[in-house]
Write a protein that holds these residues in place. Structure first.
Motif, short mmCIF file in Angstrom:
data_model
loop_
_atom_site.label_atom_id
_atom_site.label_comp_id
_atom_site.label_asym_id
_atom_site.label_seq_id
_atom_site.Cartn_x
_atom_site.Cartn_y
_atom_site.Cartn_z
N GLY A 243 0.89 -1.19 0.15
CA GLY A 243 -0.15 0.16 0.02
C GLY A 243 0.77 1.11 -0.03
O GLY A 243 0.52 2.18 0.21
N ARG A 244 1.95 1.24 -0.40
CA ARG A 244 3.08 2.32 -0.25
C ARG A 244 2.93 3.08 -1.67
O ARG A 244 3.33 4.32 -1.88
N ILE A 245 2.50 2.34 -2.94
CA ILE A 245 2.10 3.05 -3.95
C ILE A 245 0.94 2.77 -4.56
O ILE A 245 0.45 1.74 -4.24
N ARG A 246 0.30 3.38 -5.59
CA ARG A 246 -0.87 3.20 -6.33
C ARG A 246 -0.14 2.75 -7.56
O ARG A 246 0.19 3.56 -8.33
N LEU A 247 -0.38 1.48 -8.25
CA LEU A 247 0.54 1.19 -9.12
C LEU A 247 -0.34 0.88 -10.44
O LEU A 247 -1.45 0.07 -10.34
N LEU A 248 0.11 1.45 -11.63
CA LEU A 248 -0.60 1.24 -12.96
C LEU A 248 0.17 0.44 -13.90
O LEU A 248 1.30 0.88 -13.88
N GLY A 249 -0.43 -0.52 -14.61
CA GLY A 249 0.08 -1.19 -15.55
C GLY A 249 0.17 -0.64 -16.96
O GLY A 249 -1.02 -0.52 -17.45
N HIS A 250 1.13 -0.15 -17.62
CA HIS A 250 0.99 0.67 -18.95
C HIS A 250 1.07 -0.26 -20.14
O HIS A 250 1.95 -1.09 -20.02
N ASP A 251 0.15 -0.02 -20.84
CA ASP A 251 0.03 -0.76 -22.34
C ASP A 251 0.09 -2.49 -21.89
O ASP A 251 0.70 -3.11 -22.52
#
Length: 393
Positions: A243-251
């Motif tokens: 929960g230390r980052i909000r992770l986005l997966g690109h492409d």
């Protein structure tokens, strides 16, 4: 009805308490004609039909009132800094200049992409040094006319970028938004390397042979960094699951990639390149972001999934400007005839706020920030008449 304000309106910002009347308020599920929006302490207190004879502090003159737009992925500052080759502008000035374009587009919260990578194919080189500089400039403008935030973009095959991002995030409060990407030709965004070669010919003046040779060397070089990729993905997963980052997966390009993203702790699918990836993301409960320029054009510039098609399938949560702030509202109004104005506006407001993990904005609802944009639909394209912000955070 009046607010009894002792302070007068200023040109710089609205007061904390006021009543905006005679607007067409775009709510999540409907449009309220001739509505009144009451604001208290910078927050929305009420949205209701405007009673006859009631006087408001501001007359909205029948304009559409929508929540301030949230742009979750903007590389426009990069282009603002280099308006033409060889004409690089000071970063601080570029931010101020770009802020005006954001306001004119109705944007009240923006996530600027900071590329932690070493890349030299986009005119203005992306480097760790430039990413650090951009972060410092944004940190230095906490009271801007727009809420400036950072989208940390990590090239997972760049060891310098990984070291610098680790260092940067160790000093950041809150939950930063991080997008991991791998732009190696032959997969992801450039699954068909021909599109990347065409890009090189157009932006760097290469011949067909030069572009092909360049891509060959690039693939060979990046194939030698798979160990860096594994290290980066493992670290990102640790941070996301904790929960230390909000992770986005690109492409993401497949259901398998979405499954791996979920296992890694990823929260958002950013610009899926195929219908299968977008469907898998929604099946796993991940919000999906697509580019507004893609929707405006009706297709991807590099042969990937059409944003307009994914919206029609009900797979898209939010639109991002990518590089064109004015494209957000234009894309929303382009979609309004098909999916209705409330749903279309949600793609650039409530949906985008969900993607960014910001539950305090994006809707005209009591208790939320009074970030408002007044818009005329125009004959074809919308025009932003005014932007009112409810706070500075």
């Amino acid at each position: 009805m009046t607010t009894g304000l002792e302070e007068r309106w200023t040109l710089g910002a609205p007061p904390a308490d006021y009543v905006l009347g005679h607007v067409r308020a775009v709510l999540a599920d409907r449009v309220v004609d001739n509505a009144l929006v009451a604001v208290r302490d910078g927050r929305i207190a009420e949205v209701a039909p405007h009673p006859p004879g009631v006087v408001s502090d501001v007359d909205g003159q029948g304009l559409l009132c929508v929540p301030g737009l949230v742009d979750v992925h903007s590389d426009g500052l990069e282009k603002e800094r280099l308006p033409r080759p060889g004409a690089e502008l000071p970063a601080e000035f570029a931010l101020l200049s770009f802020e005006g374009k954001l306001r004119a587009a109705g944007v009240t919260t923006v996530f600027h992409g900071a590329g932690f990578e070493e890349s030299f194919g986009r005119g203005l080189d992306r480097s760790v040094a430039r990413a650090r500089s951009l972060c410092e400039v944004i940190d230095g403008r906490p009271d801007g006319l727009v809420g400036h935030r950072i989208l940390y973009r990590l090239d997972v095959r760049c060891p310098e970028g990984l070291r610098a991002l680790r260092e940067r995030l160790s000093t950041v409060d809150g939950t930063p938004v991080v997008s991991h990407e791998d732009h190696t030709p032959g997969q992801g965004q450039y699954a068909d390397r021909a599109y990347y070669e065409r890009y090189l010919r157009g932006t760097r003046g290469m011949s067909e042979v030069e572009a092909s040779d360049h891509v060959d060397r690039l693939i060979a070089d990046r194939d030698g960094r798979l160990d860096v990729r594994e290290e980066a993905m493992a670290w990102l997963g640790e941070q996301a699951r904790a929960g230390r980052i909000r992770l986005l997966g690109h492409d993401p390009s497949s259901a398998e990639e979405i499954e791996t993203l979920v296992e890694r702790g990823g929260a958002v699918a950013e610009f899926p390149t195929t219908v299968d990836a977008a469907e898998a993301a929604r099946d796993r409960g991940l919000p999906v972001v697509m580019g507004a320029p893609n929707v405006l054009r009706g297709s991807s510039h590099n042969g990937n999934a059409s944003g307009r098609d994914l919206v029609s399938r009900g797979l898209v949560t939010a639109l991002a400007s990518d590089y064109l702030p004015s494209g957000l509202l234009a894309a929303a109004f382009t979609l309004a005839e098909e999916i209705g104005l409330p749903s279309a506006i949600s793609l650039v407001t409530a949906g985008a706020a969900e993607v960014a993990g910001l539950p305090d904005r994006g809707r005209l609802a009591p208790g939320l920030r009074a970030d408002l944009a007044l818009i005329s639909p125009g004959t074809r394209w919308p025009v932003v008449h005014s932007v009112l912000t409810g706070g500075r955070t």
